[in-house]
Design an enzyme around this catalytic site. Structure first.
Site, PDB file in Angstrom:
ATOM      1  N   ARG A 167       0.528   2.609  -0.072  1.00 21.11           N
ATOM      2  CA  ARG A 167       0.515   4.125   0.290  1.00 21.11           C
ATOM      3  C   ARG A 167      -0.829   4.197   1.073  1.00 21.11           C
ATOM      4  NH1 ARG A 167       4.439   6.219  -2.617  1.00 21.11           N
ATOM      5  NH2 ARG A 167       4.271   7.917  -0.927  1.00 21.11           N
ATOM      6  N   THR A 222       2.476   5.916   8.390  1.00 21.42           N
ATOM      7  CA  THR A 222       2.067   5.696   6.911  1.00 21.42           C
ATOM      8  C   THR A 222       2.261   4.052   6.867  1.00 21.42           C
ATOM      9  OG1 THR A 222       4.322   5.759   6.275  1.00 21.42           O
ATOM     10  CG2 THR A 222       2.817   7.450   5.945  1.00 21.42           C
ATOM     11  N   TYR A 236     -18.253   1.332  -1.660  1.00 22.30           N
ATOM     12  CA  TYR A 236     -18.387   2.417  -0.694  1.00 22.30           C
ATOM     13  C   TYR A 236     -18.820   1.727   0.529  1.00 22.30           C
ATOM     14  CZ  TYR A 236     -18.178   6.858  -2.516  1.00 22.30           C
ATOM     15  OH  TYR A 236     -17.442   8.145  -3.051  1.00 22.30           O
ATOM     16  N   ASP A 241       4.620   9.851  15.851  1.00 19.35           N
ATOM     17  CA  ASP A 241       4.695   9.754  14.331  1.00 19.35           C
ATOM     18  C   ASP A 241       5.720   8.572  13.843  1.00 19.35           C
ATOM     19  OD1 ASP A 241       4.664   9.722  11.666  1.00 19.35           O
ATOM     20  OD2 ASP A 241       4.189  11.853  11.594  1.00 19.35           O
ATOM     21  N   LYS A 255       6.688   3.005   3.069  1.00 21.54           N
ATOM     22  CA  LYS A 255       8.042   3.132   3.627  1.00 21.54           C
ATOM     23  C   LYS A 255       8.574   1.761   4.354  1.00 21.54           C
ATOM     24  CE  LYS A 255       7.187   8.025   4.927  1.00 21.54           C
ATOM     25  NZ  LYS A 255       5.990   8.318   5.306  1.00 21.54           N
ATOM     26  N   GLU A 272     -18.697   3.225   3.903  1.00 19.07           N
ATOM     27  CA  GLU A 272     -18.574   4.370   5.100  1.00 19.07           C
ATOM     28  C   GLU A 272     -18.882   3.723   6.448  1.00 19.07           C
ATOM     29  OE1 GLU A 272     -20.042   5.118   2.173  1.00 19.07           O
ATOM     30  OE2 GLU A 272     -19.741   7.105   1.678  1.00 19.07           O
TER      31      GLU A 272
HETATM   32  N1  DSN Z   1       7.523  12.403   2.116  1.00 17.81           N
HETATM   33  C1  DSN Z   1       7.960  11.549   3.014  1.00 17.81           C
HETATM   34  C2  DSN Z   1       9.389  11.441   3.458  1.00 17.81           C
HETATM   35  O1  DSN Z   1       9.957  11.281   2.450  1.00 17.81           O
HETATM   36  O2  DSN Z   1       9.832  11.360   4.285  1.00 17.81           O
HETATM   37  C3  DSN Z   1       7.106  11.965   4.371  1.00 17.81           C
HETATM   38  O3  DSN Z   1       6.605  13.179   4.234  1.00 17.81           O
END
Ligand code: DSN
Length: 422
Positions: free
Chosen positions: A237, A228, A54, A201, A231, A56
């Site tokens: 993630r 994120t 933990y 974003d 990707k 915080e």
């Molecule tokens: N689920 C992701 C996507 O496939 O674009 C983002 O929300």
């Protein structure tokens, strides 16, 4: 295959599910543009004892003792993120992209304030204020769209008109199903005119920006980036909020993430983010990012030759949104299912002003981040696009599909998922 000896000994059912997923990923081709394969180093960090702790607070300012190593790893993640994206502040604690966006709204807005973002049906994201999301109970979301779905050009004149009328506090750039570059300077000019903060974003394209294959919104004057870390960035993630110069915004972000919205940060994920950011700083990553774009272009070429309508007329990034219902008479859901049968995974997707329903829309969305990680070049990407179209045009022919399935398995087996990228 990896050994999951401890899980196997203790919990056969979960071990079977994990091994099955590993096999599925190895044998099929992943074209969902938001998915990728992480390195073994990232996986090891995720499975490390950092998960037990933990922490915080932030490095040097924690609420519990024993933070020598968690402070070290979070500081590494922050400094690598700042170097990658050329910015001054990085909060690496957001649990994923949606919580990062929600936290940002609470950091910068008061209840009732307005956000101007891209319409979901034109490529925007649920968390940019779709009516089904909880943030719409608190904040007011207004939209901009494409001017022309055939070129993908955003209607910046309309954006300015809406901004003047609605006086948004945030103007939001970013998308999850849009295949062209945005004109970030125009966003900044419009925001200046109405006194709004600019937020990008960049979840889908973070790796392409880090690898310098696409423009960095900060270079055009954006105030904030949310993203994120999986990707195209090819990390675990997770989420992240980056800010530039304005320390007050950075402090508001930090306070909103903790203690405002989250509890203990997931330190194993933060360690994995640090490892992934280290990989993205390696010169190989820029080669990877530019190959993603080349592979997407190669697939675009095949779709164009076959007269299949692509939203935005093609792609300038890692993804393509194709109107398979309009061009081939196959719905998005049917296309997703039949391609799954031959070992190609992608997702059905609504197209701009789709006349069909969200669960069975007109389009499919696919992209090249994962196949590029496997080492595919334009040659293999062209073959995959050709096989996709052959499958869709023979969707009821079991023998054609059986042959294509074998061809896809052969192709995948020649490009095993790499263990390391540096
Ligand atoms: N689920 C992701 C996507 O496939 O674009 C983002 O929300």
């Amino acid at each position: 295959m990896k050994s999951y000896s401890f899980i196997q000994k203790q919990d056969q059912d979960v071990a079977n599910a994990i091994s099955g997923e590993e096999k599925r990923q190895a044998e099929g081709l992943e074209l969902i543009p938001s998915e990728n394969y992480v390195s073994q180093a990232v996986l090891q960090a995720l499975g490390s004892p950092m998960t037990n702790k933990y922490s915080e607070g932030y490095p040097g300012k924690r609420y519990y003792g024993g933070q020598m190593y968690t402070d070290a790893v979070e500081t590494i993640a922050q400094s690598r993120a700042k170097e990658l994206f050329n910015c001054d502040f990085a909060n690496v604690q957001p649990l994923s992209g949606a919580p990062a966006n929600v936290a940002l709204y609470f950091a910068l807005l008061n209840p009732g304030d307005t956000v101007l973002g891209m319409d979901l049906s034109h490529g925007g994201h649920l968390t940019h204020g779709h009516p089904v999301t909880a943030v719409t109970k608190v904040f007011n979301f207004v939209r901009y769209k494409m001017k022309d779905a055939e070129t993908g050009e955003i209607d910046y004149d309309k954006m300015l008109a809406v901004a003047k009328q609605e006086k948004p506090k945030i103007i939001l750039a970013g998308f999850s199903a849009y295949s062209r570059e945005l004109d970030y300077k125009k966003f900044v000019d419009i925001a200046k005119e109405v006194g709004a903060i600019t937020v990008a974003d960049m979840a889908h394209i973070a790796g392409l920006i880090a690898g310098k294959a696409l423009r960095n919104p900060f270079d055009d004057g954006f105030d904030v980036i949310t993203t994120t870390t999986h990707k195209t960035l090819r990390g675990p993630r997770g989420g992240m909020i980056l800010t530039r110069e304005n320390e007050e915004i950075a402090q508001r972000v930090d306070k909103t993430i903790f203690p405002g919205m989250q509890g203990g940060p997931h330190m194993n994920v933060i360690a994995a983010k640090a490892v992934a950011f280290g990989e993205a700083l390696h010169p190989n990553f820029a080669v990877y990012a530019s190959q993603i774009l080349k592979n997407a272009k190669a697939m675009e070429e095949v779709f164009r030759k076959n007269n299949i309508r692509m939203l935005g007329g093609g792609t300038s990034n890692h993804l393509i949104l194709a109107d398979v219902f309009g061009s081939l008479g196959v719905s998005g859901a049917d296309a997703e299912k039949v391609l799954d049968e031959v070992g190609i995974t992608l997702n059905k997707n609504a197209i701009a002003d789709d006349v069909r329903k969200p669960m069975d829309p007109s389009g499919i969305r696919f992209g090249t981040p994962a196949i590029t990680t496997r080492g595919f070049t334009e040659k293999e990407s062209t073959i995959v696009a050709e096989k996709m179209i052959e499958t869709l045009t023979h969707k009821d022919d079991a023998s054609v599909k059986a042959r294509i399935k074998t061809e896809i398995e052969d192709l995948a087996s020649r490009f095993p998922i790499p263990e390391s990228f540096v």
